[in-house]
Design a protein around this motif. Structure first.
Motif, PDB file in Angstrom:
ATOM      1  N   GLN A 100       0.818  -1.212   0.000  1.00 26.76           N
ATOM      2  CA  GLN A 100       0.000   0.000   0.000  1.00 26.76           C
ATOM      3  C   GLN A 100       0.855   1.267   0.000  1.00 26.76           C
ATOM      4  N   LEU A 101       1.973   1.235   0.728  1.00 22.55           N
ATOM      5  CA  LEU A 101       2.853   2.406   0.752  1.00 22.55           C
ATOM      6  C   LEU A 101       3.478   2.647  -0.618  1.00 22.55           C
ATOM      7  N   ILE A 102       3.941   1.573  -1.239  1.00 27.14           N
ATOM      8  CA  ILE A 102       4.525   1.707  -2.583  1.00 27.14           C
ATOM      9  C   ILE A 102       3.449   2.123  -3.585  1.00 27.14           C
ATOM     10  N   GLY A 103       2.248   1.601  -3.423  1.00 27.90           N
ATOM     11  CA  GLY A 103       1.152   1.999  -4.306  1.00 27.90           C
ATOM     12  C   GLY A 103       0.853   3.486  -4.201  1.00 27.90           C
ATOM     13  N   LEU A 104       0.939   4.044  -2.990  1.00 25.87           N
ATOM     14  CA  LEU A 104       0.731   5.478  -2.804  1.00 25.87           C
ATOM     15  C   LEU A 104       1.809   6.274  -3.531  1.00 25.87           C
ATOM     16  N   LEU A 105       3.052   5.828  -3.435  1.00 25.04           N
ATOM     17  CA  LEU A 105       4.145   6.533  -4.112  1.00 25.04           C
ATOM     18  C   LEU A 105       3.994   6.456  -5.631  1.00 25.04           C
ATOM     19  N   ASP A 106       3.578   5.302  -6.147  1.00 25.22           N
ATOM     20  CA  ASP A 106       3.362   5.170  -7.585  1.00 25.22           C
ATOM     21  C   ASP A 106       2.229   6.088  -8.051  1.00 25.22           C
ATOM     22  N   ALA A 107       1.174   6.167  -7.247  1.00 25.19           N
ATOM     23  CA  ALA A 107       0.059   7.048  -7.607  1.00 25.19           C
ATOM     24  C   ALA A 107       0.500   8.513  -7.600  1.00 25.19           C
ATOM     25  N   ALA A 108       1.332   8.882  -6.601  1.00 27.54           N
ATOM     26  CA  ALA A 108       1.838  10.251  -6.544  1.00 27.54           C
ATOM     27  C   ALA A 108       2.700  10.566  -7.758  1.00 27.54           C
ATOM     28  N   HIS A 109       3.541   9.628  -8.150  1.00 24.63           N
ATOM     29  CA  HIS A 109       4.390   9.832  -9.333  1.00 24.63           C
ATOM     30  C   HIS A 109       3.545  10.042 -10.583  1.00 24.63           C
ATOM     31  N   GLN A 110       2.464   9.295 -10.688  1.00 25.07           N
ATOM     32  CA  GLN A 110       1.586   9.436 -11.842  1.00 25.07           C
ATOM     33  C   GLN A 110       0.876  10.787 -11.832  1.00 25.07           C
ATOM     34  N   GLN A 111       0.426  11.221 -10.663  1.00 22.48           N
ATOM     35  CA  GLN A 111      -0.281  12.500 -10.573  1.00 22.48           C
ATOM     36  C   GLN A 111       0.652  13.688 -10.759  1.00 22.48           C
ATOM     37  N   LEU A 112       1.823  13.614 -10.172  1.00 23.12           N
ATOM     38  CA  LEU A 112       2.761  14.739 -10.220  1.00 23.12           C
ATOM     39  C   LEU A 112       3.530  14.801 -11.532  1.00 23.12           C
ATOM     40  N   GLN A 113       3.644  13.670 -12.217  1.00 23.14           N
ATOM     41  CA  GLN A 113       4.322  13.590 -13.506  1.00 23.14           C
ATOM     42  C   GLN A 113       5.748  14.141 -13.442  1.00 23.14           C
ATOM     43  N   GLY A 114       6.473  13.674 -12.452  1.00 25.91           N
ATOM     44  CA  GLY A 114       7.859  14.084 -12.305  1.00 25.91           C
ATOM     45  C   GLY A 114       8.555  13.228 -11.266  1.00 25.91           C
ATOM     46  N   PRO A 115       9.883  13.318 -11.199  1.00 33.29           N
ATOM     47  CA  PRO A 115      10.618  12.557 -10.178  1.00 33.29           C
ATOM     48  C   PRO A 115      10.252  13.041  -8.779  1.00 33.29           C
ATOM     49  N   ILE A 116      10.505  12.178  -7.816  1.00 32.81           N
ATOM     50  CA  ILE A 116      10.128  12.465  -6.425  1.00 32.81           C
ATOM     51  C   ILE A 116      11.324  12.280  -5.503  1.00 32.81           C
ATOM     52  N   VAL A 117      11.528  13.259  -4.634  1.00 25.50           N
ATOM     53  CA  VAL A 117      12.452  13.129  -3.508  1.00 25.50           C
ATOM     54  C   VAL A 117      11.581  12.935  -2.276  1.00 25.50           C
ATOM     55  N   LEU A 118      11.595  11.733  -1.737  1.00 20.81           N
ATOM     56  CA  LEU A 118      10.726  11.379  -0.623  1.00 20.81           C
ATOM     57  C   LEU A 118      11.454  11.586   0.703  1.00 20.81           C
ATOM     58  N   ILE A 119      10.758  12.239   1.643  1.00 11.67           N
ATOM     59  CA  ILE A 119      11.308  12.462   2.978  1.00 11.67           C
ATOM     60  C   ILE A 119      10.325  11.878   3.984  1.00 11.67           C
ATOM     61  N   TRP A 120      10.775  10.908   4.763  1.00  7.89           N
ATOM     62  CA  TRP A 120       9.911  10.330   5.783  1.00  7.89           C
ATOM     63  C   TRP A 120      10.709   9.969   7.015  1.00  7.89           C
ATOM     64  N   ASP A 121      10.009   9.490   8.052  1.00  6.34           N
ATOM     65  CA  ASP A 121      10.679   9.221   9.321  1.00  6.34           C
ATOM     66  C   ASP A 121      11.382   7.863   9.288  1.00  6.34           C
ATOM     67  N   ARG A 122      11.974   7.504  10.429  1.00  2.29           N
ATOM     68  CA  ARG A 122      12.788   6.297  10.507  1.00  2.29           C
ATOM     69  C   ARG A 122      11.992   5.090  11.012  1.00  2.29           C
ATOM     70  N   LEU A 123      10.710   5.046  10.710  1.00  5.33           N
ATOM     71  CA  LEU A 123       9.870   3.918  11.084  1.00  5.33           C
ATOM     72  C   LEU A 123      10.449   2.631  10.505  1.00  5.33           C
ATOM     73  N   SER A 124      10.437   1.568  11.310  1.00  3.09           N
ATOM     74  CA  SER A 124      11.042   0.307  10.866  1.00  3.09           C
ATOM     75  C   SER A 124      10.386  -0.223   9.589  1.00  3.09           C
ATOM     76  N   GLN A 125       9.097   0.062   9.410  1.00  2.45           N
ATOM     77  CA  GLN A 125       8.398  -0.389   8.211  1.00  2.45           C
ATOM     78  C   GLN A 125       8.937   0.267   6.942  1.00  2.45           C
ATOM     79  N   HIS A 126       9.582   1.416   7.106  1.00  4.31           N
ATOM     80  CA  HIS A 126      10.152   2.111   5.951  1.00  4.31           C
ATOM     81  C   HIS A 126      11.505   1.540   5.539  1.00  4.31           C
ATOM     82  N   LYS A 127      11.997   0.557   6.302  1.00  5.48           N
ATOM     83  CA  LYS A 127      13.333   0.019   6.036  1.00  5.48           C
ATOM     84  C   LYS A 127      13.314  -1.475   5.731  1.00  5.48           C
ATOM     85  N   THR A 128      12.155  -2.038   5.505  1.00  2.09           N
ATOM     86  CA  THR A 128      12.066  -3.472   5.258  1.00  2.09           C
ATOM     87  C   THR A 128      12.698  -3.821   3.905  1.00  2.09           C
ATOM     88  N   PRO A 129      13.117  -5.082   3.718  1.00  2.00           N
ATOM     89  CA  PRO A 129      13.682  -5.483   2.420  1.00  2.00           C
ATOM     90  C   PRO A 129      12.733  -5.213   1.255  1.00  2.00           C
TER      91      PRO A 129
END
Length: 202
Positions: free
Chosen positions: A89-118
């Motif tokens: 779901q998190l990756i799906g949100l980023l893909d949707a944002a990329h499609q809407q924004l129509q440009g590269p993305i520099v993502l800034i988020w916190d150090r939640l363990s879920q953001h660092k999974t393989p």
């Protein structure tokens, strides 16, 4: 933050701040007006484990209107039901944002363990348009999405809802109102030290 700004400026990318939050049937309490001697009472059902999870992005790019992009997930407490956002779901949100924004993305988020999974790391590596930076620990003031959640929770204060469906509808209504208030999102972004993103001239 400085590194993310430089990379975004060189590549013409959107800077997108990300965060997640949740809302339950237990209403947040807030001060209110009432006739003298009449204590206001808000009746809620805080039964069960109903929860609306929200994942959101505040998106910034000079010369463009700021954007707020979000997804919600309703958990009714049923067996086998997904309780919160996971990697797909998190990756799906980023893909949707990329499609809407129509440009590269520099993502800034916190150090939640879920953001660092393989799974997350592999998904990020496969997306050439995505660069990721982590916020310092315990620095919510640097994430404008935290202010979105604060506004959301204040607007839900003393608001009694009794069903999962009503709760989800209330959350979505409030988020949609904020989504179309570009000046509000601009203010949240400016609080992180970014200049207000003036709309591009026609």
């Amino acid at each position: 933050m400085a590194g993310a700004k430089r990379v975004a400026a060189r590549s013409g990318a959107w800077i997108c701040f990300a965060d997640e939050c949740g809302q339950t049937l237990r209403a947040c309490k807030a001060t209110t007006w009432a006739p003298k001697g009449v204590t206001p009472i808000v009746k809620v059902t805080a039964k069960g484990t109903v929860r609306v999870s929200v994942a959101g992005l505040c998106c910034y790019r000079p010369g463009h209107r700021s954007r707020m992009i979000y997804r919600t997930l309703l958990y009714r407490g049923r067996k086998g039901e997904q309780k919160g956002f996971r990697e797909p779901q998190l990756i799906g949100l980023l893909d949707a944002a990329h499609q809407q924004l129509q440009g590269p993305i520099v993502l800034i988020w916190d150090r939640l363990s879920q953001h660092k999974t393989p799974a997350i790391r592999a998904a990020i590596a496969r997306r050439s348009w995505l660069r990721v930076y982590e916020l310092p620990s315990y620095a919510p003031e640097l994430d404008p999405v935290e202010k979105v959640w604060s506004t959301l929770k204040r607007s839900m204060a003393n608001h009694a809802v009794r069903t999962a469906t009503t709760l989800a509808a209330a959350v979505k209504t409030r988020l949609k109102r904020m989504q179309y208030r570009h000046d509000l999102v601009d203010g949240y972004l400016a609080s992180t030290g970014l200049s207000p993103p003036a709309p591009a001239r026609p």
